[in-house]
Each structure stands twice: as structure tokens, then as C-alpha cells.
Design a protein around this motif. Structure first.
Motif, PDB file in Angstrom:
ATOM      1  N   ARG A  16      14.927  43.380  30.379  1.00  0.00           N
ATOM      2  CA  ARG A  16      14.233  43.576  29.420  1.00  0.00           C
ATOM      3  C   ARG A  16      13.117  42.934  29.219  1.00  0.00           C
ATOM      4  O   ARG A  16      12.214  43.231  28.158  1.00  0.00           O
ATOM      5  N   ASP A  17      12.903  41.795  30.035  1.00  0.00           N
ATOM      6  CA  ASP A  17      11.793  40.962  29.785  1.00  0.00           C
ATOM      7  C   ASP A  17      10.633  41.615  29.953  1.00  0.00           C
ATOM      8  O   ASP A  17      10.414  42.169  31.248  1.00  0.00           O
ATOM      9  N   THR A  18       9.349  41.575  29.237  1.00  0.00           N
ATOM     10  CA  THR A  18       8.198  42.369  29.439  1.00  0.00           C
ATOM     11  C   THR A  18       7.280  41.307  30.117  1.00  0.00           C
ATOM     12  O   THR A  18       6.081  41.729  30.199  1.00  0.00           O
ATOM     13  N   THR A  19       7.537  40.055  30.059  1.00  0.00           N
ATOM     14  CA  THR A  19       6.433  39.281  30.577  1.00  0.00           C
ATOM     15  C   THR A  19       6.175  39.479  32.103  1.00  0.00           C
ATOM     16  O   THR A  19       6.993  39.873  32.660  1.00  0.00           O
ATOM     17  N   PRO A  20       5.241  39.203  32.480  1.00  0.00           N
ATOM     18  CA  PRO A  20       4.602  39.251  33.701  1.00  0.00           C
ATOM     19  C   PRO A  20       5.474  38.198  34.588  1.00  0.00           C
ATOM     20  O   PRO A  20       5.846  37.287  34.343  1.00  0.00           O
ATOM     21  N   GLY A  21       5.571  38.947  36.211  1.00  0.00           N
ATOM     22  CA  GLY A  21       6.387  37.987  37.049  1.00  0.00           C
ATOM     23  C   GLY A  21       7.588  38.606  37.798  1.00  0.00           C
ATOM     24  O   GLY A  21       8.117  39.452  37.145  1.00  0.00           O
ATOM     25  N   VAL A  22       7.884  38.252  39.072  1.00  0.00           N
ATOM     26  CA  VAL A  22       9.024  38.854  39.691  1.00  0.00           C
ATOM     27  C   VAL A  22      10.185  38.019  39.869  1.00  0.00           C
ATOM     28  O   VAL A  22      10.797  38.086  40.473  1.00  0.00           O
ATOM     29  N   GLY A  23       9.869  36.705  39.417  1.00  0.00           N
ATOM     30  CA  GLY A  23      11.033  35.649  39.067  1.00  0.00           C
ATOM     31  C   GLY A  23      10.928  35.025  40.630  1.00  0.00           C
ATOM     32  O   GLY A  23      12.013  34.723  41.206  1.00  0.00           O
ATOM     33  N   LEU A  24       9.779  34.456  41.151  1.00  0.00           N
ATOM     34  CA  LEU A  24       9.840  33.686  42.479  1.00  0.00           C
ATOM     35  C   LEU A  24       9.057  32.368  42.174  1.00  0.00           C
ATOM     36  O   LEU A  24       9.515  31.584  43.014  1.00  0.00           O
ATOM     37  N   GLY A  25       8.800  32.115  40.848  1.00  0.00           N
ATOM     38  CA  GLY A  25       8.039  30.800  40.641  1.00  0.00           C
ATOM     39  C   GLY A  25       9.161  29.664  40.699  1.00  0.00           C
ATOM     40  O   GLY A  25       8.926  28.667  41.505  1.00  0.00           O
ATOM     41  N   LEU A  26      10.211  29.624  40.145  1.00  0.00           N
ATOM     42  CA  LEU A  26      11.324  28.468  40.211  1.00  0.00           C
ATOM     43  C   LEU A  26      11.935  28.604  41.546  1.00  0.00           C
ATOM     44  O   LEU A  26      12.306  27.610  41.979  1.00  0.00           O
ATOM     45  N   SER A  27      12.134  29.671  42.123  1.00  0.00           N
ATOM     46  CA  SER A  27      12.875  29.809  43.520  1.00  0.00           C
ATOM     47  C   SER A  27      11.701  29.020  44.385  1.00  0.00           C
ATOM     48  O   SER A  27      12.278  28.082  45.165  1.00  0.00           O
ATOM     49  N   VAL A  28      10.311  29.436  44.540  1.00  0.00           N
ATOM     50  CA  VAL A  28       9.598  28.574  45.506  1.00  0.00           C
ATOM     51  C   VAL A  28       9.602  27.080  45.091  1.00  0.00           C
ATOM     52  O   VAL A  28       9.158  26.169  45.653  1.00  0.00           O
ATOM     53  N   ALA A  29       9.301  26.752  43.694  1.00  0.00           N
ATOM     54  CA  ALA A  29       9.303  25.489  43.237  1.00  0.00           C
ATOM     55  C   ALA A  29      10.667  24.576  43.806  1.00  0.00           C
ATOM     56  O   ALA A  29      10.657  23.459  44.176  1.00  0.00           O
ATOM     57  N   LYS A  30      11.793  25.213  43.711  1.00  0.00           N
ATOM     58  CA  LYS A  30      12.979  24.605  44.346  1.00  0.00           C
ATOM     59  C   LYS A  30      12.812  24.349  45.860  1.00  0.00           C
ATOM     60  O   LYS A  30      13.151  23.345  46.311  1.00  0.00           O
ATOM     61  N   GLY A  31      12.233  25.419  46.370  1.00  0.00           N
ATOM     62  CA  GLY A  31      12.027  25.328  48.036  1.00  0.00           C
ATOM     63  C   GLY A  31      11.156  24.095  48.393  1.00  0.00           C
ATOM     64  O   GLY A  31      11.433  23.349  49.334  1.00  0.00           O
ATOM     65  N   PHE A  32      10.017  24.146  47.741  1.00  0.00           N
ATOM     66  CA  PHE A  32       9.102  22.882  48.100  1.00  0.00           C
ATOM     67  C   PHE A  32       9.628  21.668  47.631  1.00  0.00           C
ATOM     68  O   PHE A  32       9.707  20.595  48.262  1.00  0.00           O
ATOM     69  N   THR A  33      10.219  21.527  46.474  1.00  0.00           N
ATOM     70  CA  THR A  33      10.866  20.113  46.145  1.00  0.00           C
ATOM     71  C   THR A  33      11.912  19.808  47.248  1.00  0.00           C
ATOM     72  O   THR A  33      11.941  18.451  47.541  1.00  0.00           O
ATOM     73  N   GLU A  34      12.763  20.609  47.580  1.00  0.00           N
ATOM     74  CA  GLU A  34      13.844  20.064  48.442  1.00  0.00           C
ATOM     75  C   GLU A  34      13.210  19.667  49.831  1.00  0.00           C
ATOM     76  O   GLU A  34      13.760  18.991  50.567  1.00  0.00           O
ATOM     77  N   ALA A  35      12.111  20.557  50.285  1.00  0.00           N
ATOM     78  CA  ALA A  35      11.274  20.231  51.577  1.00  0.00           C
ATOM     79  C   ALA A  35      10.660  18.959  51.503  1.00  0.00           C
ATOM     80  O   ALA A  35      10.578  18.299  52.290  1.00  0.00           O
ATOM     81  N   MET A  36      10.384  18.400  50.373  1.00  0.00           N
ATOM     82  CA  MET A  36       9.864  17.083  50.084  1.00  0.00           C
ATOM     83  C   MET A  36      10.746  16.087  50.130  1.00  0.00           C
ATOM     84  O   MET A  36      10.643  14.859  49.734  1.00  0.00           O
ATOM     85  N   GLY A  37      12.162  16.351  49.974  1.00  0.00           N
ATOM     86  CA  GLY A  37      13.206  15.402  49.738  1.00  0.00           C
ATOM     87  C   GLY A  37      13.553  15.002  48.365  1.00  0.00           C
ATOM     88  O   GLY A  37      14.407  14.074  48.161  1.00  0.00           O
ATOM     89  N   GLY A  38      13.189  15.917  47.528  1.00  0.00           N
ATOM     90  CA  GLY A  38      13.653  15.824  46.059  1.00  0.00           C
ATOM     91  C   GLY A  38      14.565  16.791  45.595  1.00  0.00           C
ATOM     92  O   GLY A  38      15.176  17.470  46.621  1.00  0.00           O
ATOM     93  N   THR A  39      14.701  16.824  44.409  1.00  0.00           N
ATOM     94  CA  THR A  39      15.747  17.712  43.749  1.00  0.00           C
ATOM     95  C   THR A  39      15.192  18.179  42.489  1.00  0.00           C
ATOM     96  O   THR A  39      14.204  17.706  41.893  1.00  0.00           O
ATOM     97  N   ILE A  40      15.555  19.336  42.085  1.00  0.00           N
ATOM     98  CA  ILE A  40      15.000  20.195  41.045  1.00  0.00           C
ATOM     99  C   ILE A  40      16.344  20.781  40.400  1.00  0.00           C
ATOM    100  O   ILE A  40      17.105  21.377  40.990  1.00  0.00           O
ATOM    101  N   ARG A  41      16.399  20.395  39.147  1.00  0.00           N
ATOM    102  CA  ARG A  41      17.677  21.011  38.316  1.00  0.00           C
ATOM    103  C   ARG A  41      17.348  21.498  36.838  1.00  0.00           C
ATOM    104  O   ARG A  41      15.934  21.158  36.392  1.00  0.00           O
ATOM    105  N   ALA A  42      18.138  22.557  36.225  1.00  0.00           N
ATOM    106  CA  ALA A  42      17.723  23.062  34.965  1.00  0.00           C
ATOM    107  C   ALA A  42      18.835  22.353  33.766  1.00  0.00           C
ATOM    108  O   ALA A  42      20.245  22.309  34.247  1.00  0.00           O
ATOM    109  N   GLU A  43      18.529  21.837  32.936  1.00  0.00           N
ATOM    110  CA  GLU A  43      19.432  21.540  31.875  1.00  0.00           C
ATOM    111  C   GLU A  43      18.727  22.289  30.510  1.00  0.00           C
ATOM    112  O   GLU A  43      17.744  22.598  30.526  1.00  0.00           O
ATOM    113  N   ASP A  44      20.075  22.004  29.537  1.00  0.00           N
ATOM    114  CA  ASP A  44      19.748  22.610  28.117  1.00  0.00           C
ATOM    115  C   ASP A  44      19.034  21.444  27.419  1.00  0.00           C
ATOM    116  O   ASP A  44      19.202  20.537  27.656  1.00  0.00           O
ATOM    117  N   THR A  45      17.861  22.066  26.755  1.00  0.00           N
ATOM    118  CA  THR A  45      17.271  21.201  25.997  1.00  0.00           C
ATOM    119  C   THR A  45      17.981  20.985  24.735  1.00  0.00           C
ATOM    120  O   THR A  45      18.302  22.091  23.893  1.00  0.00           O
TER     121      THR A  45
END
Length: 842
Positions: A789-818
Motif C-alpha cells: 500500500r506504500d505510495t512512495t516511488p520505487g520498486v524496492g531495489l535500493g537496499l538490495s543493490v546496497a547490500k550487493g555492493f557492500t558485500e562485493a567490497m568485503g563489508g557488511t550491511i545490516r538493519a537494526e531497530d532505532t
């Protein structure tokens, strides 16, 4: 003459916490103020507020003993002044941080030693300690958190405290308290949240604290029961005691008791009782096996000595405050139980409030029947025994009769007894009885006066004949039992080896059913082994091994029914009934493998179908909305600009041109993410690593996102550089910032910190966050954090691409509750160091 009365020893009250910030000092000062209000003379020997305002407020109105200044290596330190407190002689002294190490040159090395001196002077002390400072848990905490605690306090010091209070708080509440600045200053919050104060670390530390305190409460309860001479069972905590003899049923009892204890959430203790008569002795091998099994199920193993087994067992159970007992049913025959009720009946009769579980097993009541069964010695030994039962007595008679000098009567008796023992060792009970009777008759006929008659002349001769028969029976029974045990052990080893082999086959082979059936065919020398399943009323061969497989269970030499519709059929020869145990286990494993195979195939088909459906749906959604919307905007704007009859002002023209540019940028960003996702899927991303600072990357990323003025940046340019591809890292940060700005619903913060060779960038928003358990799925392709139901633009690839690029550089990316609500994305990359430079990374 009067003697000086020694002052009473003061009482120690300790506030124990799982981690810094749980509120130990706050609770301690609250107690100090309550005592002060009741008129108690209270002073503060030393309290560390660590800059926490709410803690400092509680110090108002409390008398503070001035601290002692001490110098070390050119620096000044403030320490507790023990002499000043002793001179002041208050009723209660407040001393924070019990595990603190004093400055070198102080009277004592540790603060807890200072507290001991105050207690000896009759002063009550309130103090605090964290669970990571306990000596016994120091290494455990280090493995959990990765942080070495230099300051420790012996467990015994804390155990001796008259009062021990646990200050508890949930990990989520502690992280919120930390995020709000109530524990550490702002510059330390991010590093603390991302490292020591991770939810998993706090949960583990909390469990350690709860268990340690629970153990101390249990010790206190046992001490009280001992002092008050209380022997009745108090069901304050479930405890299960299982009594074993070391016999073959012991492992069954331990496993059953483990299941009982697990269901009840109880502590399990395994008990072996040594009897003075040695009737229940346990061999070293069995002892080791039972101890190992007890450790595997999480139980403790105990051994006590007592001739009266029921009394010893119940005394132990009451001593440990057990609530349940597990014992095995008697291994003796029904005839033997007529003369003695047995251990189990005695325990049940005397158990009182303790519940008793009587567990049946394969050895129950079967000793006499086992002895009356078929001989385990084998055909060749039986034949040899029957031959020797005749030959040896005759040979002894010939030798004794034809020796010229002759032998005395005692030697003749020993010779016949020896012959009987030899026959018993070789052939068992039947041949031994024949040898004893024949030997007794020959002895009586040829060597007992009156000679050459079967008349028994004296009572001594009758006793000799009876003794020979008794010796034969006893030796034969021992031999028979030993051979039976050896046979059972050999068969058990063989069955265990076969079952282990079959289990490995099912677990390790890609075609487990066929390989399992082939191993059965080889092991049992069969022509074929077939797994049949009834489908639509007809038997179908699901899997088979060997030639001429069975098409119907009626054709098989051996038929094992797994279920009504699944049978394991064997052809080649008829197998003994004893082999059916292994075959039934094999049939069950084959059925399990078949079901797992079908379940895995169905799951794979369903997963492929679901992925294809999801991909098709998301792509259609992207094309139908996120591509069509900017295209529509561009087309409408261009149409307005080209309309000959529409006169536009310069401001309207500029607005339409800006709309075209923004829509084009949206299309470019969407296409870039699609292309990046495709590159990641094909493994075409090759990062070029070099040292780069987060401050530089964040500045460049902000220039590419909308509403960059809503981002609060707190990235110190003095932080170590990270090893990354600047272009890829900029895309990662831009994607995460864009996601936070679109879904955050408030100001977004970008903060960085360094810890343990890693530099972390934390992008924090205060929006709705993720639903519970959705942290991993946040980085899945086409995953929209706002839902369908989200009306904001985007197809949900931003974080997926971020995760792939980060892991390709030997790093990690994770989500936490603020803490307090929202989502925090943590990008962690290795800090650039000299080692990287030496390896050629520029």
C-alpha cells in the motif's frame, strides 16, 4: 579485668546488573535515601555518576566523604578514602563499583578489599557490580561480547553478601535508554549500540545474570534447610534424580529421565549407588559411557555408597530437594521377586512427597528366561563339550587306575573336578552335568571303598559327589552367561554399525533411497530389495536395488510393512526374526528419505513458481507505475510546451522543464538500479578498492539525493579511512539515504564510529521501522519497506543493490531497530591499515 567487645561485622548489600546502564547505582542511591529518611546515619564513600543527571540528583542531601587524591605516572586520580570513612564511623557507607582496581600504591589492590575493611569495622555497605566483572563469568562474557574485562571480583565475595539484589531491564529498554543519552555521552552512543550493546549481547548477559542469581538463591535455600534440619521436599524448583545400576538399561533410564526433566524444565541428576556387597557394581567402561551420556543430556553424575539402596537413594533425593525420581523396573525374575519386593517397591513405599517414575526396559524380569533360552556357545563348542563330557572322565579313570604307584583319594577327586570344570568351560551346562555325574560314578566305582560297586559307604563320599555336580552347574552358568553377553554385545555392535552406516547414507548421498537399498542388499546377501508404494490401488516400485525386484509384497521372501501403503520387500532368502529390528529401522529411514525427497522437490517447485510469480508481479508493477508515471509526466510537460495555442510565461516554462528533468532523473535512477541488480546477479561487479573517508563519501552522496537538507551529518573527518570502491560506496550511501528520506518520516542522521578494525556508518531514521523479524528481508530485491500500500516511488531495489555492493567490497550491511522507533542501516567496512598497504592496496 574487662575484655574489649569486638564490634559486629557490617552487612553487605550488592546490586547486581547485566550491563552498564541498567540502573544499579540509581537503585543503590534510592536505598541510601530511604535509610537516611528513616534516621540512619548514611555517608557516600564513592559514587561514579558518569555524567548521568538523574543519578547525580539522588546525591543531593547525602553526606559525601571527600576522596583521596593519588598520583600515578604523572596523573592525578581520585580514590575512596577508607581512613576518612573509618574515622567518620557511619552506620552505612555507599561504595560504588565493587570490582574497581585501586591506583598502585593504595592500601589495597581492589576496592572490594577496602569494603572488607569497612565491614570488619561494623559499617554496613551498599555496593554495585556487573555480571561481566564476576571472576567465574569473565571469560564467558569475553566470548560473547569480544571485550576483555580487566577488573574482576571473586565470586565468593559477592556470594558472602547478606543481600543480593538483581537490577533487571530488558535489552530493548536499555538500548532506548542508551540512545536517549542516559548512559553514555553522545559521541559514544553509536559505537556502544553497534558493539557491546547489541540486542544479542544484552540478552546473553541478562541470562547469565539471572542464572547466576538463581544459583545463589538455590544455595541460600539449601543452607537454610541444612541449618533448620529440614528434610521434607520443598517444590521450589523441579529436580529429577535418575538412579542407575550400570546395567544395559542405564542408558534407557537416563534418556527417559532427560525427557521428563526437559518437559518439566527441571534440573537432572544421575545417581549411581555402590553397594558393599558388590551386587550392583559398575565396570569402568559402563561408568564412562553413563557419564558421557549424562553430560550430553546436560545432567550431573553422582556416586554414593550405601548397602540399603532405597534408603541411600531417598536420602540423596531429599538432600538435593528432588521432586521426581526415575528408576527402572526390576531385572529379576518373578520367582525371585516372591522372596524380596525389590528396590523399586521399597522406594515407592518410602518416597513420601517425591514422585516416582518406574521405567520399563528390555532387561526387566528377563534374567531367568534368558538363562533358560537356547545356548549361545555355538554348535562346534556344544559338540566338543558333549564329546569331552565322556572322554575326560574316562581318561582320568584310566590314568588313575593304571598308574603303578596309585594316587590317593583326594587327588582322584581333584582330577574329576578338573575334568568337570574343563567340560563346563567348553560345552556349558548340559555337558558339564553329564561329566559331573559320570565322573562321580567312576570315582565311586573304581576308587571309593567298597571298590567296584556303586554303593556310597560314607557321608563324606556323598558330599564329594554333590560338590562335583554343584561345581559343574556354577561354572557352566557363568560360562553360559558370559557367552550370551558376548553374543549380545557383538550383535549390538553390528546393528549399531549398520544403523549408523544407513543414517550416514541417508544424510550424505544425493540419491539416498537407492543407495540405502543397495547397502541393505549387500549387507544381508539378498537378490533384490524394493520399496513398494500403493498408488491408485496398484503397487508401484518407488526404488529398488538388485535383480528381479518384487512387484507385489506377496512375492517377497521378507515383507516389512512401513505403513499400510508402503512396504519394504526383500527377495533372495528368508532372514531370521532377530534381523527384523534392523530392517524395520531401515524401512523407516527409507520412508523418511522418500518423504523428504518429495517434500524438497515440491518445495523447490513451489519456490521457483513463487519466485517467478513474484518477479513477474514486481516487474509489471515497476513498469506499470514507476516507469509509466515519469513518462507520463514528461509527455504531458512536452505536450504543453509544444502546444501552438498555449501561451506560457517564463516561470511556467521553467516549471515544466524542471518537471521533465526530475522525471528523467527518476527514470535514470530506476534504470540504474535495475542494471546494477542485473550486474550483481551475473557477478559482473569488480570493485577497485582504495582508502576513502566516510565524510567524503557522504558529502558526495548527499548531492545526488533529494531533500538532502533534512540529513544531519555527524561524521568526524579524523576517523580512519575505509577500504572501498569510492563509486560503489557512494551508490550504497545514496541508496540508503534515499530510502531513509522516503520512508523515515522525520530527520535522518548519518553518524560514523570505529571499533575493532571496522568503521561503521549508521544512517538513522525515526519512521515506522520494520515489523518484527523482517530485518533480513529488507535487503531482498523488490522489497518495498512500506508494503504493497506504500505510495512512495520505487520498486524496492535500493537496499538490495546496497547490500550487493557492500558485500562485493568485503563489508557488511545490516538493519537494526532505532531505539524509540524507526530504522537504522549500518554499513560496516574494514578500516584501512598498514597491512593493506603492504599487500598492494592503494
Amino acid at each position: 579485668m574487662t575484655t574489649e567487645k569486638k564490634p559486629r561485622r557490617g552487612e553487605l548489600r550488592i546490586y547486581l546488573g547485566a550491563a552498564p546502564g541498567v540502573g544499579k547505582t540509581f537503585a543503590m542511591l534510592g536505598e541510601a535515601r530511604r535509610r537516611l529518611d528513616r534516621g540512619t546515619d548514611v555517608v557516600v564513600g564513592l559514587v561514579e555518576t558518569h555524567g548521568r543527571e538523574k543519578t547525580a540528583v539522588l546525591l543531593d542531601g547525602l553526606e559525601l566523604v571527600p576522596r583521596r587524591h593519588a598520583g600515578h605516572r604523572g596523573r592525578e586520580f581520585d580514590e575512596m578514602d577508607v581512613d576518612a570513612i573509618l574515622a567518620r564511623a557511619p552506620e552505612v557507607a555507599v561504595v560504588d563499583e565493587l570490582a574497581h582496581t585501586n591506583v598502585p600504591g593504595s592500601r589495597h589492590l581492589k576496592r572490594w578489599q577496602d569494603v572488607e575493611e569497612l565491614l570488619e569495622a561494623g559499617i554496613d555497605v551498599l555496593s554495585t557490580v556487573n555480571v561481566q566483572h564476576l571472576q567465574s563469568l569473565n571469560d564467558v562474557v569475553e566470548r560473547i561480547t569480544g571485550v576483555t574485562q580487566q577488573e574482576t571480583v571473586p565470586d565468593e565475595v559477592v556470594r558472602r553478601a547478606e543481600q543480593l539484589e538483581l537490577v533487571d531491564i530488558t535489552p530493548e529498554a536499555l538500548r532506548r535508554r542508551l540512545a536517549h543519552g542516559n548512559v553514555y555521552p553522545a559521541e559514544r552512543i553509536d559505537a556502544a549500540l553497534g558493539n557491546y550493546f547489541r540486542p544479542g549481547n544484552l540478552t546473553a548477559l541478562r541470562e547469565l545474570a539471572l542464572l547466576w542469581v538463581a544459583d545463589q538463591v538455590d544455595v541460600a535455600l539449601q543452607r537454610y534447610r541444612a541449618e533448620q534440619r529440614i528434610t521434607d521436599t520443598w517444590e521450589a524448583r523441579e529436580r529429577v534424580v535418575v538412579s542407575i545400576t550400570g546395567g544395559p538399561e542405564s542408558e534407557t533410564l537416563i534418556r527417559r529421565a532427560s525427557r521428563i526433566a526437559t518437559r518439566a524444565g527441571a534440573e537432572l541428576q544421575v545417581l549411581h549407588i555402590l553397594r558393599g556387597d558388590g551386587l550392583s557394581g559398575i565396570g569402568p567402561t559402563a561408568m564412562a559411557r553413563c557419564r558421557t551420556l549424562a553430560e550430553e543430556v546436560g545432567a550431573t553424575f553422582h556416586t554414593v555408597v550405601g548397602d540399603d539402596v532405597p534408603t541411600a537413594l531417598l536420602d540423596f533425593a531429599r538432600g538435593v530437594n528432588a521432586t521426581q525420581l526415575v528408576i527402572g523396573t526390576s531385572r529379576r525374575s518373578r520367582v525371585a521377586r516372591l522372596f524380596d519386593e525389590g528396590i523399586g517397591a521399597g522406594v515407592v513405599r518410602q518416597s513420601g512427597a517425591i514422585d516416582v517414575h518406574m521405567v520399563t526396559h528390555a532387561e526387566a524380569g528377563g534374567r531367568l528366561r534368558a538363562r533358560l533360552g537356547a545356548s549361545p556357545l555355538g554348535f562346534s563348542r556344544l559338540v566338543s563339550g558333549w564329546v569331552l563330557s565322556v572322554v575326560l572322565p574316562v581318561l582320568v579313570t584310566v590314568v588313575g587306575f593304571f598308574i603303578p604307584a596309585g594316587l590317593d583319594f583326594a587327588t582322584d577327586v581333584i582330577s574329576y573336578v578338573l575334568a568337570t570344570v574343563v567340560v563346563a568351560l567348553v560345552g556349558g551346562l548340559g555337558p558339564a552335568l553329564v561329566a559331573a555325574v559320570l565322573g562321580a560314578g567312576l570315582l565311586n566305582f573304581f576308587f571309593t571303598p567298597p571298590l567296584y560297586t556303586l554303593t556310597v559307604h560314607t557321608p563324606q563320599n556323598l558330599v564329594t559327589l554333590i560338590a562335583m555336580v554343584v561345581v559343574a552347574v556354577l561354572v557352566a552358568l557363568v560360562v553360559d552367561q558370559a557367552a550370551r553377553r558376548a553374543t549380545q554385545a557383538a550383535r549390538a555392535r553390528t546393528e549399531a554399525a549398520l544403523l549408523a552406516s544407513y543414517a550416514r547414507t541417508v544424510l550424505t548421498h544425493t540419491d539416498p533411497i537407492e543407495r540405502l537399498l543397495e547397502k541393505v542388499r549387500e549387507n544381508f546377501a539378498l537378490t533384490s530389495v524394493t520399496l513398494l508404494e500403493k498408488q491408485e490401488g496398484e503397487w508401484q516400485a518407488v526404488a529398488c536395488a538388485g535383480e528381479h525386484p518384487c512387484a507385489d509384497p506377496d512375492e517377497a521372501d521378507v515383507d516389512i510393512a512401513v505403513t499400510a501403503d508402503v512396504h519394504l520387500t526383500l527377495r533372495g532368502r528368508t532372514l531370521p526374526a532377530a534381523d527384523r529390528r534392523v530392517l524395520e529401522a531401515v524401512a523407516g529411514q527409507a520412508l523418511l528419505a522418500l518423504r523428504q525427497q518429495r517434500t524438497a522437490a515440491a518445495a523447490a517447485r513451489a519456490e521457483r513458481k513463487a519466485e517467478a510469480t513474484e518477479l513477474r508481479t514486481t516487474l509489471l508493477s515497476a513498469v506499470g507505475h514507476d516507469l509509466r508515471t515519469p513518462l507520463t509526466s514528461i509527455k504531458a510537460s512536452i505536450g504543453s510546451l509544444r502546444a501552438p495555442d498555449l501561451r506560457l510565461s517564463e516561470e511556467d516554462t521553467a516549471e515544466l522543464m524542471e518537471a521533465i528533468e526530475l522525471s528523467a532523473d527518476r527514470l535514470a535512477g530506476l534504470i540504474d538500479n535495475l542494471l546494477d541488480s542485473s550486474r550483481l546477479a551475473t557477478g559482473a561487479v569488480q570493485p577497485h578498492l582504495r582508502p576513502v573517508g566516510y565524510d567524503e563519501v557522504v558529502a558526495h552522496a548527499l548531492s545526488t539525493v533529494d531533500s538532502s537538507e533534512d540529513v544531519l551529518v555527524a561524521v568526524d573527518d579524523q576517523l580512519p579511512a575505509v577500504l572501498a570502491d569510492p563509486g560503489l560506496l557512494e551508490r550504497v550511501v545514496a541508496n540508503v539515504l534515499d530510502n531513509a528520506l522516503r520512508h523515515g518520516g522525520g530527520p535522518v542522521s548519518a553518524r560514523a564510529s570505529a571499533h575493532s578494525g571496522q568503521v561503521e556508518l549508521r544512517i538513522v531514521d525515526h519512521g515506522k521501522g520494520l515489523r518484527k523479524g523482517a530485518a533480513d528481508s529488507a535487503f531482498a530485491p523488490f522489497q518495498r519497506l512500506g508494503g504493497d500500500r506504500d505510495t512512495t516511488p520505487g520498486v524496492g531495489l535500493g537496499l538490495s543493490v546496497a547490500k550487493g555492493f557492500t558485500e562485493a567490497m568485503g563489508g557488511t550491511i545490516r538493519a537494526e531497530d532505532t531505539p524509540g522507533g524507526g530504522l537504522t542501516i549500518v554499513v560496516s567496512l574494514p578500516a584501512f591499515s598498514v597491512e593493506f598497504e603492504e599487500e598492494g592496496v592503494r
